[in-house]
Design a protein around this motif. Sequence first.
Motif, PDB file in Angstrom:
ATOM      1  N   HIS A   1      -6.672   9.682  -2.163  1.00 39.14           N
ATOM      2  CA  HIS A   1      -7.628   9.005  -1.285  1.00 39.14           C
ATOM      3  C   HIS A   1      -8.108   7.696  -1.911  1.00 39.14           C
ATOM      4  O   HIS A   1      -8.221   6.671  -1.225  1.00 39.14           O
ATOM      5  CB  HIS A   1      -8.820   9.918  -1.010  1.00 39.14           C
TER       6      HIS A   1
ATOM      7  N   LYS B   1       0.839  -1.204   0.000  1.00 40.67           N
ATOM      8  CA  LYS B   1       0.000   0.000   0.000  1.00 40.67           C
ATOM      9  C   LYS B   1       0.872   1.251   0.000  1.00 40.67           C
ATOM     10  O   LYS B   1       0.613   2.204  -0.743  1.00 40.67           O
ATOM     11  CB  LYS B   1      -0.912  -0.016   1.224  1.00 40.67           C
ATOM     12  N   ARG B   2       1.914   1.254   0.824  1.00 38.62           N
ATOM     13  CA  ARG B   2       2.814   2.401   0.879  1.00 38.62           C
ATOM     14  C   ARG B   2       3.519   2.616  -0.457  1.00 38.62           C
ATOM     15  O   ARG B   2       3.641   3.748  -0.943  1.00 38.62           O
ATOM     16  CB  ARG B   2       3.848   2.181   1.998  1.00 38.62           C
TER      17      ARG B   2
ATOM     18  N   GLN C   1      -5.806   4.909  -1.360  1.00 39.94           N
ATOM     19  CA  GLN C   1      -5.854   4.305  -0.029  1.00 39.94           C
ATOM     20  C   GLN C   1      -7.120   3.485   0.181  1.00 39.94           C
ATOM     21  O   GLN C   1      -7.160   2.623   1.056  1.00 39.94           O
ATOM     22  CB  GLN C   1      -5.813   5.403   1.043  1.00 39.94           C
TER      23      GLN C   1
ATOM     24  N   LYS D   1       1.120   4.177  -3.023  1.00 31.45           N
ATOM     25  CA  LYS D   1       0.943   5.609  -2.814  1.00 31.45           C
ATOM     26  C   LYS D   1       2.162   6.388  -3.293  1.00 31.45           C
ATOM     27  O   LYS D   1       2.033   7.465  -3.888  1.00 31.45           O
ATOM     28  CB  LYS D   1       0.679   5.889  -1.338  1.00 31.45           C
TER      29      LYS D   1
END
Length: 223
Positions: A85, A27-28, A88, A31
Amino acid sequence: AEQPKTGASLAAPRREARSARRRLRRKRHRKERIKALLVKNNVIAQEHLDTLFQNSGFPKDVYTLRAEGLDRCLNAEEWTRVLLHLAQRRAYRSNSTAEAAKAKENGVLKHALAENESLMKAKGYRTVGEMFCLDKKFQVTGADGKQWRKTRNAPSDYSFTVTRDMVHDEVRALFQAQRNYGNPYAGETLEASYAEILFSQRNFDEGPGGNSPYQKGDLRGSC
């Protein structure tokens, strides 16, 4: 090796912790790649991006922007917040045969997904973001009388789960609307690059690949 009473694998706690680390790491990384894409395409300057979330006192929350983005042109800062957003909150898609089987077995997750899909159709919401923004299901009134939006699941409660396809539809709708309203940062090329990063998903059971420093290789012994 297993637990004598339950039959659960002794390796389960280690596996679950490793899976959590892997999920957060991916996920990091996702992003980071999307931020780099936005800077590369001049949607936002790196200096502005670095300080964007230091002060959370935005005039409008991001769910409101996701809904308004269907009906007006968002400025560069608003558009950046929406795209980050979505990175995420890209929603649910099963990435494990065992996970899918478990979901079918208990039926809770499947029921929540069907319920939210039906809610969207019944009330004519165009996107997931618009539903989260406007529907009373996602509005909570606190003890002090103040209202706030709840869109996160709790243990054993999947009420706020939507499918990955629903989010993908929202991305298409938002980019199309922004192009119609003249947003210079909503071109088809950027949309394709953004969607490729956002929705790419390596098989979770495969583990890290390529040149990842977390790749362990073949750990089988020579016995």
